[in-house]
Motif scaffolding. Structure first.
Motif, mmCIF file in Angstrom:
data_model
loop_
_atom_site.group_PDB
_atom_site.id
_atom_site.type_symbol
_atom_site.label_atom_id
_atom_site.label_comp_id
_atom_site.label_asym_id
_atom_site.label_seq_id
_atom_site.Cartn_x
_atom_site.Cartn_y
_atom_site.Cartn_z
ATOM 1 N N SER A 123 3.894 6.499 -7.969
ATOM 2 C CA SER A 123 3.165 5.506 -8.469
ATOM 3 C C SER A 123 3.431 3.749 -8.952
ATOM 4 O O SER A 123 4.266 3.434 -9.380
ATOM 5 C CB SER A 123 2.505 6.163 -9.213
ATOM 6 O OG SER A 123 1.073 5.161 -10.284
ATOM 7 N N ALA A 124 2.711 2.873 -8.072
ATOM 8 C CA ALA A 124 2.922 1.657 -8.941
ATOM 9 C C ALA A 124 2.174 1.535 -9.590
ATOM 10 O O ALA A 124 2.260 0.000 -10.321
ATOM 11 C CB ALA A 124 2.112 0.543 -7.435
ATOM 12 N N SER A 125 1.849 1.905 -10.278
ATOM 13 C CA SER A 125 0.189 1.614 -11.367
ATOM 14 C C SER A 125 1.724 1.465 -12.631
ATOM 15 O O SER A 125 1.213 1.223 -13.847
ATOM 16 C CB SER A 125 -0.616 2.953 -11.714
ATOM 17 O OG SER A 125 0.281 3.874 -11.891
ATOM 18 N N ARG A 147 0.825 -1.201 -0.312
ATOM 19 C CA ARG A 147 -0.381 0.345 0.394
ATOM 20 C C ARG A 147 0.872 1.400 0.060
ATOM 21 O O ARG A 147 -0.170 2.264 -0.348
ATOM 22 C CB ARG A 147 -0.709 0.057 0.949
ATOM 23 C CG ARG A 147 -1.570 -0.951 1.312
ATOM 24 C CD ARG A 147 -3.045 -1.235 2.736
ATOM 25 N NE ARG A 147 -3.924 -2.261 2.565
ATOM 26 C CZ ARG A 147 -4.900 -1.544 1.753
ATOM 27 N NH1 ARG A 147 -5.508 -0.449 1.260
ATOM 28 N NH2 ARG A 147 -6.095 -2.916 1.833
ATOM 29 N N LEU A 203 -0.203 7.878 -4.978
ATOM 30 C CA LEU A 203 -0.877 6.822 -5.874
ATOM 31 C C LEU A 203 -0.914 8.170 -7.317
ATOM 32 O O LEU A 203 -0.840 8.896 -8.505
ATOM 33 C CB LEU A 203 -1.943 6.186 -6.544
ATOM 34 C CG LEU A 203 -2.595 6.115 -6.920
ATOM 35 C CD1 LEU A 203 -1.672 5.488 -8.524
ATOM 36 C CD2 LEU A 203 -3.383 4.830 -7.051
ATOM 37 N N ARG A 257 -7.458 0.616 -11.814
ATOM 38 C CA ARG A 257 -6.784 -0.217 -12.449
ATOM 39 C C ARG A 257 -5.285 -0.762 -11.029
ATOM 40 O O ARG A 257 -5.411 -2.170 -10.291
ATOM 41 C CB ARG A 257 -5.668 -0.092 -13.388
ATOM 42 C CG ARG A 257 -6.789 0.331 -14.853
ATOM 43 C CD ARG A 257 -5.485 0.381 -15.486
ATOM 44 N NE ARG A 257 -5.731 1.310 -16.313
ATOM 45 C CZ ARG A 257 -4.707 2.053 -17.708
ATOM 46 N NH1 ARG A 257 -3.870 1.853 -17.715
ATOM 47 N NH2 ARG A 257 -5.832 2.106 -19.070
ATOM 48 N N ASP A 258 -4.977 0.468 -9.871
ATOM 49 C CA ASP A 258 -4.695 0.032 -9.152
ATOM 50 C C ASP A 258 -5.201 0.401 -7.368
ATOM 51 O O ASP A 258 -4.840 -0.328 -6.710
ATOM 52 C CB ASP A 258 -3.655 0.700 -9.055
ATOM 53 C CG ASP A 258 -2.243 0.499 -10.609
ATOM 54 O OD1 ASP A 258 -1.701 -0.652 -10.092
ATOM 55 O OD2 ASP A 258 -2.801 1.527 -11.054
#
Length: 352
Positions: A58-60, A11, A17, A276-277
């Motif tokens: 961001s991890a996206s 997280r 994000l 999406r995330d």
């Protein structure tokens, strides 16, 4: 001792994000700028680098998945390399050790970085949002009703981030200083656990984490950042990298700002990308996106003066141990002319 789990940082991306989507990921709309041979020929001048290392939160992987910067820079023989960070302090430390060239951070991390002697410069400014996406929250049954009730209580946020500046301003508003509360230095993923097991009295969280906490934990907002003076954030870079690659920096900023205009004009589409995330409904995500601003501003004396005010406040409250001169992290007017694309030169320059 705060009892928290470090088994997973899945997280970590939540607090940043949207920043990643509207700052680094805003290059999504770069396809609006034609990738012509003439444009690339001009861009190839003033570029020494064969690769540019870009930091993101961001991890996206939205920007990378679309490959917008790659499409613009690869024809020039320049590789784009991405590195993910949990927050601004970690990104600036990567600049310090020479493993990162450019990235975006909030207004607070550069102050700590400058006090620590990290060799970065400001290359552009990001516009502040509405302030509604960052808040001090407490469990719904907490006795804390206002910021004044935080005196003597413990509050969780990551030191050296924009959250710290927000807390300082919120406490100042009610006649308190940061030294009047007990600070627990927690990253985003740790904050949720701390609130769940009552290890903290309050915490600072930002969208989309704020929206998620309100939905899943039932937290109550004590004070959000609406109405509090905020500087916005910055795109920063290694000084030597800017000196050697002014046209490359200009190209990156141009793509970011072009796409920022798209993001500001298309919040629903941005929400669909974030979805999406993040497991939130589209209406909530769209509200989150509308709280932010994605376009850039040039670095001006007014913006630097606003940043200096924050640095002075931190020194007065003994948050940093020495005074700093923000202008030492600015480029010369000639250098800013060389790196600032026309599409942000005419932007509104107010820092508030």
């Amino acid at each position: 001792m705060v009892a928290i789990s470090r088994k997973s940082h899945a997280r970590n991306f939540l607090a940043y994000l949207v920043i990643g989507v509207v700052a680094l990921s805003t290059t999504l709309a770069g396809c609006n700028a034609p990738n012509t041979p003439e444009k690339n020929a001009v861009a190839s001048q003033g570029i020494k680098a064969k690769a540019v290392r870009v930091g993101y939160f961001s991890a996206s992987d939205i920007t990378r998945s679309r490959g917008v910067l790659e499409k613009r820079l690869n024809p020039l023989g320049i590789k784009v390399e991405w590195s993910k960070f949990t927050a601004g302090p970690q990104l600036l430390e990567a600049v310090n050790v020479g493993s990162l060239d450019v990235g975006m951070v909030g207004e607070t991390p550069p102050i700590f970085a400058q006090a620590a002697g990290i060799p970065f410069v400001f290359i552009a400014s990001t516009r502040p949002g509405t302030g509604e996406g960052t808040a001090i929250v407490v469990p719904k049954d907490s006795q804390i009703k206002t910021a004044a009730d935080l005196k003597g209580r413990n509050i969780a946020f990551q030191r050296g981030t924009a959250s710290q500046y927000f807390v300082v301003k919120a406490l100042q508003e009610v006649g308190l200083k940061l030294s009047d509360v007990k600070h627990l230095n927690l990253i985003a993923s740790e904050t949720r656990a701390a609130l769940l097991n009552s290890s903290v009295d309050a915490a600072v969280v930002s969208d989309p984490q704020l929206a998620e906490f309100q939905r899943t934990l039932g937290v109550r907002v004590v004070r959000n950042a609406k109405g509090l003076s905020t500087q916005g954030g910055y795109w920063i870079a290694q000084r030597d990298f800017v000196k050697d690659n002014p046209e490359l920096i200009k190209t990156i900023l141009e793509e970011v700002n072009n796409a920022g205009k798209w993001a500001d004009a298309n919040p629903r589409e941005v929400a669909e990308i974030i979805a999406r995330d993040v497991k939130l409904d589209l209406d909530t995500l769209e509200k989150i996106v509308r709280r932010r601003r994605a376009t850039l501003r040039p670095i001006t004396n007014e913006i630097l003066a606003g940043q200096q005010e924050i640095a002075d406040l931190f020194y007065e409250q003994k948050i940093i141990n020495k005074p700093i001169k923000v202008k030492e992290k600015a480029l010369s007017p000639e250098e800013y002319t060389a790196i600032t694309p026309a599409n942000i030169k005419s932007s509104e320059i107010s820092s508030k």
